[in-house]
Design a protein around this motif. Structure first.
Motif, PDB file in Angstrom:
ATOM      1  N   ASP A   1     -23.182   9.323  -5.176  1.00 13.69           N
ATOM      2  CA  ASP A   1     -22.684  10.492  -5.153  1.00 13.69           C
ATOM      3  C   ASP A   1     -24.163  11.839  -4.266  1.00 13.69           C
ATOM      4  N   VAL A   2     -25.792  11.543  -4.422  1.00 15.52           N
ATOM      5  CA  VAL A   2     -26.458  12.128  -3.724  1.00 15.52           C
ATOM      6  C   VAL A   2     -26.188  11.978  -2.128  1.00 15.52           C
ATOM      7  N   LEU A   3     -26.454  10.684  -2.341  1.00 19.50           N
ATOM      8  CA  LEU A   3     -25.168  10.104  -0.141  1.00 19.50           C
ATOM      9  C   LEU A   3     -24.848  10.760   0.398  1.00 19.50           C
ATOM     10  N   LYS A   4     -23.645  11.320  -0.585  1.00 20.92           N
ATOM     11  CA  LYS A   4     -22.565  12.044  -0.462  1.00 20.92           C
ATOM     12  C   LYS A   4     -22.443  12.992  -0.066  1.00 20.92           C
ATOM     13  N   HIS A   5     -23.612  13.480  -0.923  1.00 18.56           N
ATOM     14  CA  HIS A   5     -23.580  15.167  -0.681  1.00 18.56           C
ATOM     15  C   HIS A   5     -24.673  15.767  -0.542  1.00 18.56           C
ATOM     16  N   SER A   6     -25.741  15.365  -0.950  1.00 22.26           N
ATOM     17  CA  SER A   6     -26.804  15.986  -1.200  1.00 22.26           C
ATOM     18  C   SER A   6     -28.046  16.172   0.712  1.00 22.26           C
ATOM     19  N   LEU A   7     -27.757  14.560   0.692  1.00 20.10           N
ATOM     20  CA  LEU A   7     -28.699  14.168   1.641  1.00 20.10           C
ATOM     21  C   LEU A   7     -29.171  15.659   2.669  1.00 20.10           C
ATOM     22  N   GLU A   8     -28.452  16.125   3.265  1.00 20.83           N
ATOM     23  CA  GLU A   8     -28.412  17.451   3.932  1.00 20.83           C
ATOM     24  C   GLU A   8     -28.974  18.539   3.413  1.00 20.83           C
ATOM     25  N   GLU A   9     -29.465  18.829   2.204  1.00 20.26           N
ATOM     26  CA  GLU A   9     -29.699  20.236   1.453  1.00 20.26           C
ATOM     27  C   GLU A   9     -31.119  19.441   1.469  1.00 20.26           C
ATOM     28  N   VAL A  10     -31.017  18.503   1.244  1.00 22.82           N
ATOM     29  CA  VAL A  10     -32.026  17.592   0.562  1.00 22.82           C
ATOM     30  C   VAL A  10     -33.206  17.579   1.710  1.00 22.82           C
ATOM     31  N   ALA A  11     -33.249  17.349   2.794  1.00 24.19           N
ATOM     32  CA  ALA A  11     -33.954  17.081   3.740  1.00 24.19           C
ATOM     33  C   ALA A  11     -34.542  18.799   4.532  1.00 24.19           C
ATOM     34  N   ARG A  12     -33.763  19.538   4.608  1.00 26.79           N
ATOM     35  CA  ARG A  12     -33.367  20.536   4.282  1.00 26.79           C
ATOM     36  C   ARG A  12     -34.791  21.871   3.398  1.00 26.79           C
ATOM     37  N   ILE A  13     -34.502  21.007   2.100  1.00 23.80           N
ATOM     38  CA  ILE A  13     -35.507  21.598   1.754  1.00 23.80           C
ATOM     39  C   ILE A  13     -36.977  21.579   1.936  1.00 23.80           C
ATOM     40  N   ILE A  14     -37.035  20.030   2.320  1.00 19.78           N
ATOM     41  CA  ILE A  14     -38.446  19.203   2.492  1.00 19.78           C
ATOM     42  C   ILE A  14     -39.089  19.581   3.980  1.00 19.78           C
ATOM     43  N   HIS A  15     -38.113  20.473   5.141  1.00 22.71           N
ATOM     44  CA  HIS A  15     -38.570  20.351   6.282  1.00 22.71           C
ATOM     45  C   HIS A  15     -38.716  21.901   6.562  1.00 22.71           C
ATOM     46  N   SER A  16     -38.379  22.943   5.183  1.00 26.01           N
ATOM     47  CA  SER A  16     -38.446  24.413   4.788  1.00 26.01           C
ATOM     48  C   SER A  16     -40.237  24.794   4.294  1.00 26.01           C
ATOM     49  N   ASP A  17     -40.115  25.895   5.149  1.00 29.07           N
ATOM     50  CA  ASP A  17     -42.232  26.278   5.471  1.00 29.07           C
ATOM     51  C   ASP A  17     -41.912  26.777   3.815  1.00 29.07           C
ATOM     52  N   ALA A  18     -40.474  28.043   3.386  1.00 29.77           N
ATOM     53  CA  ALA A  18     -40.889  28.874   2.606  1.00 29.77           C
ATOM     54  C   ALA A  18     -40.959  28.180   0.689  1.00 29.77           C
ATOM     55  N   GLU A  19     -40.652  26.908   0.365  1.00 29.48           N
ATOM     56  CA  GLU A  19     -40.839  26.085  -0.294  1.00 29.48           C
ATOM     57  C   GLU A  19     -42.084  26.352  -1.301  1.00 29.48           C
ATOM     58  N   THR A  20     -41.465  25.689  -2.600  1.00 32.38           N
ATOM     59  CA  THR A  20     -42.712  25.834  -3.043  1.00 32.38           C
ATOM     60  C   THR A  20     -42.851  24.511  -3.042  1.00 32.38           C
ATOM     61  N   THR A  21     -44.750  24.265  -3.688  1.00 27.87           N
ATOM     62  CA  THR A  21     -44.674  22.371  -3.525  1.00 27.87           C
ATOM     63  C   THR A  21     -44.273  21.668  -4.728  1.00 27.87           C
ATOM     64  N   TYR A  22     -43.366  22.129  -5.590  1.00 27.94           N
ATOM     65  CA  TYR A  22     -43.456  21.406  -6.514  1.00 27.94           C
ATOM     66  C   TYR A  22     -41.430  20.757  -6.033  1.00 27.94           C
ATOM     67  N   LEU A  23     -40.870  22.019  -5.448  1.00 29.92           N
ATOM     68  CA  LEU A  23     -40.249  22.305  -5.433  1.00 29.92           C
ATOM     69  C   LEU A  23     -40.180  21.141  -4.033  1.00 29.92           C
ATOM     70  N   GLN A  24     -40.826  20.716  -3.753  1.00 33.54           N
ATOM     71  CA  GLN A  24     -40.586  19.929  -2.453  1.00 33.54           C
ATOM     72  C   GLN A  24     -41.271  18.739  -2.138  1.00 33.54           C
ATOM     73  N   GLU A  25     -42.407  18.161  -3.644  1.00 34.13           N
ATOM     74  CA  GLU A  25     -42.593  16.864  -4.069  1.00 34.13           C
ATOM     75  C   GLU A  25     -41.721  16.564  -4.898  1.00 34.13           C
ATOM     76  N   THR A  26     -40.732  16.438  -5.572  1.00 31.12           N
ATOM     77  CA  THR A  26     -39.829  17.150  -6.196  1.00 31.12           C
ATOM     78  C   THR A  26     -38.693  15.834  -4.877  1.00 31.12           C
ATOM     79  N   CYS A  27     -38.496  16.753  -4.333  1.00 26.02           N
ATOM     80  CA  CYS A  27     -36.881  16.189  -3.265  1.00 26.02           C
ATOM     81  C   CYS A  27     -38.136  14.458  -2.134  1.00 26.02           C
ATOM     82  N   VAL A  28     -39.407  15.093  -2.475  1.00 30.28           N
ATOM     83  CA  VAL A  28     -38.999  13.531  -2.115  1.00 30.28           C
ATOM     84  C   VAL A  28     -39.225  12.336  -3.564  1.00 30.28           C
ATOM     85  N   GLN A  29     -39.948  12.451  -4.481  1.00 27.12           N
ATOM     86  CA  GLN A  29     -39.299  11.697  -4.987  1.00 27.12           C
ATOM     87  C   GLN A  29     -37.871  10.926  -5.330  1.00 27.12           C
TER      88      GLN A  29
END
Length: 525
Positions: A341-369
């Motif tokens: 389901d993450v592959l189907k619905h969330s991949l693009e949004e997760v990649a966008r968050i990791i690439h963003s300069d405006a997100e918190t470190t905690y949020l980006q590291e959780t996306c990496v996990q």
């Protein structure tokens, strides 16, 4: 000194009308020795039983408790006495005195009063007293210590079951709100969370939410009630032993997912202040997150199609909502169906968050996990590598050397030439660079054997990347130097060199005319 309320005082308004105001009759009791002799005089005979009065010193709260337990006290007087206690207990010192004066027993007794305003303010008193450990310690006792003459009509018992009963049975919105506030105040602390579980209060809260969700609250009071109850369950499921016991299997998780899906645009609740609306969404996501720590909770979330709903909040304007949404997805991705389901619905949004300069470190590291967990599914691993192929740094951070296995299929002839050339550039970064983060994901899925190959990318690529030599030779004309550098690094080792010689001899690899001499030189070196 003692004083009694007198509502007969009036004043003239600007328009000439007469308005009632609150006033007091003041009674002075002499403390001089000559006036106290022989110390047996009655100093309360002047007080009226149907009026709220206050004493001074150590008698302050006991006097108010006596009024609360007086059978002749009118509901208006009880409300006034309860509000006086709330107003006076704005700091811990007075709270401690009130707790030792049996305020909790009296307030618990009044939770079942026939008057709705009395119930409201009794719940407010419980909420205030529960902020101290001493107050919470008395909740299991409740009104049990009171004499039978005060409680014969409704019986005695602990406080929390009465709060749950009020939540389910009383139709007044403010009563529900103040009961929810009391539960939230109790569960701020770990001992309170455990009490709520042990007293069976979670059952009542779950029944109420299952009856009201997934519909949106139709008033501000009910919205705030929902907020406090979600905070209560979010705390209980995180900090209490067996905190999920009375939630799982009730259908509440599906109701919460449906509620989040009913929020217009996934941004705000209509008719609720923006900050409160944001907090309600965040607490609902936190509840899904905490319940996802249990396999049954994850299965219920997936059955309710929760991944698609949660993904809608990855673009929310509030960072804490986005963090709660990613954490909820992170636990759901522990299930194989969750990864799908993450592959189907969330991949693009997760990649966008990791690439963003405006997100918190905690949020980006959780996306990496989240990416690492979902990458245990090969389909996600290859899809994510394709999606972020130009972000070499991200592939290195998420996978380390194992990124070579993820991008290897992109070298195949079935891919378009632009993708293949970019994949060669990524391969060159890992195979030839001496300054990369080898580790990436420390949990090797799929496993790497031997593990030492992680720190030697050429060996890893030869053993783990199918047809990499075929593909690099074929791409020498299109990719040029990057492909040549990769081949040089690979063929320094004897085993790959022998493999290439065998393939050339068998005619399974046929380099172009311009590259034939270069390839043969690699075999002979």
């Amino acid at each position: 000194m003692a004083s009694t309320a007198n509502a007969a005082a009036v004043y003239a308004a600007a328009d000439g009308s007469v308005q009632h105001v609150q006033s007091y009759n003041r009674h002075i009791i002499s403390e001089f020795l000559k006036d106290r002799h022989p110390y047996l005089e009655d100093i309360s005979s002047h007080l009226k039983k149907d009026e709220v009065s206050m004493a001074s010193g150590d008698r302050q709260f006991p006097r108010l408790v006596e009024l609360l337990l007086s059978p002749s006290m009118a509901p208006e007087g009880l409300v006034e006495a309860l509000r006086t206690i709330c107003d006076m207990c704005s700091h811990q010192e007075n709270k401690s005195v009130a707790i030792t004066s049996d305020v909790i027993s009296a307030a618990t007794h009044l939770l079942m009063h026939e008057s709705i305003p009395v119930r409201r303010d009794a719940a407010r008193v419980i909420s205030s007293m529960s902020l101290l450990f001493g107050g919470r310690a008395l909740l299991p006792i409740g009104s049990s210590a009171l004499a039978d003459k005060f409680t014969k009509a409704v019986g005695t018992g602990p406080t929390l079951p009465r709060l749950a009963k009020l939540l389910l049975s009383c139709d007044d919105e403010l009563v529900k709100l103040h009961v929810a506030e009391a539960m939230q105040a109790i569960t701020i602390f770990r001992d309170g969370c455990q009490q709520v579980v042990d007293q069976g209060t979670v059952v009542g809260v779950t029944q109420y939410l299952c009856a009201t969700l997934p519909d949106l609250p139709n008033s501000t009071s009910l919205a705030l009630c929902l907020l406090n109850l979600l905070q209560t369950l979010a705390a209980v499921t995180m900090y209490a032993r067996d905190g999920m016991r009375d939630i799982l299997g009730t259908g509440l998780i599906a109701k919460v997912v449906g509620f989040l899906g009913n929020i217009p645009g996934g941004s705000a609740l209509p008719g609720v202040a923006p900050e409160k609306s944001t907090d309600i969404i965040r607490q609902a996501l936190r509840l899904l997150w905490h319940c996802g720590n249990n396999p049954k909770g994850r299965v219920e979330t997936l059955q309710a199609e929760g991944v698609a709903t949660i993904t809608n909040f990855l673009g929310h304007t509030d960072a804490k909502v986005r963090e709660a949404a990613v954490c909820a997805l992170n636990v759901v991705s522990l299930e194989t169906n969750g990864k799908k389901d993450v592959l189907k619905h969330s991949l693009e949004e997760v990649a966008r968050i990791i690439h963003s300069d405006a997100e918190t470190t905690y949020l980006q590291e959780t996306c990496v996990q989240l990416c690492r967990c979902a990458s245990e599914l090969p389909a996600f691993r290859f899809a994510f590598a394709r999606h972020v192929l130009r972000s070499v740094w991200l592939l290195e951070k998420v996978y380390g050397t194992a990124a070579l296995a993820a991008i290897s299929p992109l070298l195949m002839p079935s891919e378009d030439m632009e993708t293949r050339v970019q994949a060669v550039n990524v391969a060159q970064h890992f195979i030839t660079s001496g300054n990369i983060a080898f580790n990436g994901d420390d949990i090797r899925v799929p496993p790497v054997c031997p593990l030492s190959h992680v720190e030697h990318p050429p060996s890893f690529s030869f053993e783990e990347c199918v047809d990499i030599i075929h593909n690099l030779v074929e791409l020498l004309d299109a990719a040029g130097a990057p492909a040549a550098e990769c081949l040089k690094a690979l063929l320094i080792q004897e085993k790959p060199r022998k493999e290439l010689a065998k393939l050339l001899k068998a005619g399974l690899i046929v380099p172009s005319g311009s590259q034939k001499a270069f390839v043969e030189s690699l075999v002979q070196s």
